[in-house]
Design a protein around this motif. Structure first.
Motif, PDB file in Angstrom:
ATOM      1  N   UNK A  19       7.587  -3.213  -9.686  1.00  0.00           N
ATOM      2  CA  UNK A  19       6.658  -3.426  -8.574  1.00  0.00           C
ATOM      3  C   UNK A  19       5.470  -4.270  -9.025  1.00  0.00           C
ATOM      4  N   UNK A  20       4.916  -3.906 -10.176  1.00  0.00           N
ATOM      5  CA  UNK A  20       3.759  -4.640 -10.688  1.00  0.00           C
ATOM      6  C   UNK A  20       4.115  -6.094 -10.982  1.00  0.00           C
ATOM      7  N   UNK A  21       5.256  -6.318 -11.631  1.00  0.00           N
ATOM      8  CA  UNK A  21       5.660  -7.687 -11.977  1.00  0.00           C
ATOM      9  C   UNK A  21       5.950  -8.515 -10.723  1.00  0.00           C
ATOM     10  N   UNK A  38       4.487  -6.527  -5.409  1.00  0.00           N
ATOM     11  CA  UNK A  38       4.752  -5.904  -4.111  1.00  0.00           C
ATOM     12  C   UNK A  38       4.306  -4.441  -4.167  1.00  0.00           C
ATOM     13  N   UNK A  39       4.285  -3.801  -3.025  1.00  0.00           N
ATOM     14  CA  UNK A  39       3.900  -2.396  -2.966  1.00  0.00           C
ATOM     15  C   UNK A  39       5.115  -1.502  -3.208  1.00  0.00           C
ATOM     16  N   UNK A  40       4.842  -0.248  -3.536  1.00  0.00           N
ATOM     17  CA  UNK A  40       5.925   0.728  -3.695  1.00  0.00           C
ATOM     18  C   UNK A  40       6.702   0.874  -2.382  1.00  0.00           C
ATOM     19  N   UNK A  41       5.972   0.848  -1.282  1.00  0.00           N
ATOM     20  CA  UNK A  41       6.622   0.964   0.030  1.00  0.00           C
ATOM     21  C   UNK A  41       7.605  -0.190   0.238  1.00  0.00           C
ATOM     22  N   UNK A  89      15.313  -0.983  -1.548  1.00  0.00           N
ATOM     23  CA  UNK A  89      16.161  -0.369  -2.567  1.00  0.00           C
ATOM     24  C   UNK A  89      15.944   1.137  -2.599  1.00  0.00           C
ATOM     25  N   UNK A  90      17.031   1.869  -2.753  1.00  0.00           N
ATOM     26  CA  UNK A  90      16.935   3.329  -2.788  1.00  0.00           C
ATOM     27  C   UNK A  90      16.456   3.836  -4.145  1.00  0.00           C
ATOM     28  N   UNK A  91      16.641   3.030  -5.191  1.00  0.00           N
ATOM     29  CA  UNK A  91      16.312   3.475  -6.545  1.00  0.00           C
ATOM     30  C   UNK A  91      16.309   2.276  -7.483  1.00  0.00           C
ATOM     31  N   UNK A  92      15.930   2.530  -8.724  1.00  0.00           N
ATOM     32  CA  UNK A  92      15.996   1.469  -9.744  1.00  0.00           C
ATOM     33  C   UNK A  92      17.433   1.003  -9.916  1.00  0.00           C
TER      34      UNK A  92
END
Length: 203
Positions: A49-51, A54-57, A63-66
């Motif tokens: 997310x940081x890279x 974008x937001x976590x939302x 995507x449902x997961x990593x």
């Protein structure tokens, strides 16, 4: 992240679909980059997310997961690599060995141009779970099929030779990617073509 555009600042005329598509591309590229630095097991969603910026939302909207994000990034990498390879293998110009040579050249060049995607496809898959490993095996089997068709390898023994050739290619390429020797990929072309000629071309 190379080759992925960020959204324009302020107001823009992009549709929701365009925005979502660009965000998705950024997250897939971010995952590949972070995996190169940290490996699958040590890559949390927060780092992606940081890279990607974008937001976590936003991440969980797509995507449902990593692992879900990894599979999407894997398919993206496979698309680039397979298109480059099979276009040349399926061409009509030249002998089978010449077409194999061209396909291998494009394959190696594609991996060298996108080392993060190459590492995701060739290395990190093994840490991403049985589903990812099975999908990788499926792609490798398609590679074997393409080479068997190209060289007319119709017997079980010739098919086994094609499997061994693909296994050798994957092992050699993976070793260069793991050791960050991207420049060494091009040097694999000549010996691999020589091996294909010695084992699959009728004398």
């Amino acid at each position: 992240m190379s080759g992925v555009e960020r959204l324009p600042r302020g107001r823009h005329k992009l549709s929701r679909e365009d925005v979502a598509g660009r965000q998705r591309d950024r997250m897939l590229a971010a995952l590949a980059d972070v995996l190169t630095e940290r490996g699958y097991a040590n890559t949390p969603v927060a780092a992606v997310i940081e890279r990607a910026g974008v937001s976590r939302e936003t991440f969980y909207q797509q995507f449902a997961s990593k692992q879900d994000c990894f599979i999407a990034a894997f398919e993206d990498a496979v698309g680039d690599i397979a298109t480059a390879l099979f276009t040349e293998l399926g061409a009509s110009e030249g002998t089978p060995l010449e077409r194999f040579d061209r396909g291998l050249r494009v394959y190696l060049a594609t991996l060298a141009a996108e080392p993060a995607k190459a590492r995701l496809f060739l290395v990190e898959t093994y840490a991403a779970g049985p589903g990812a490993i099975a999908r990788r095996a499926e792609i490798q089997a398609q590679f074997v099929d393409g080479i068997a068709t190209l060289f007319g390898a119709r017997t079980k023994s010739k098919r086994a030779v094609c499997e061994a050739l693909v296994g050798a290619i994957v092992a050699l390429v993976t070793a260069r990617i793991v050791s960050d020797n991207v420049a060494g990929l091009a040097a694999l072309r000549a010996p691999i073509v020589e091996l294909a000629g010695a084992t699959l071309v009728k004398r």
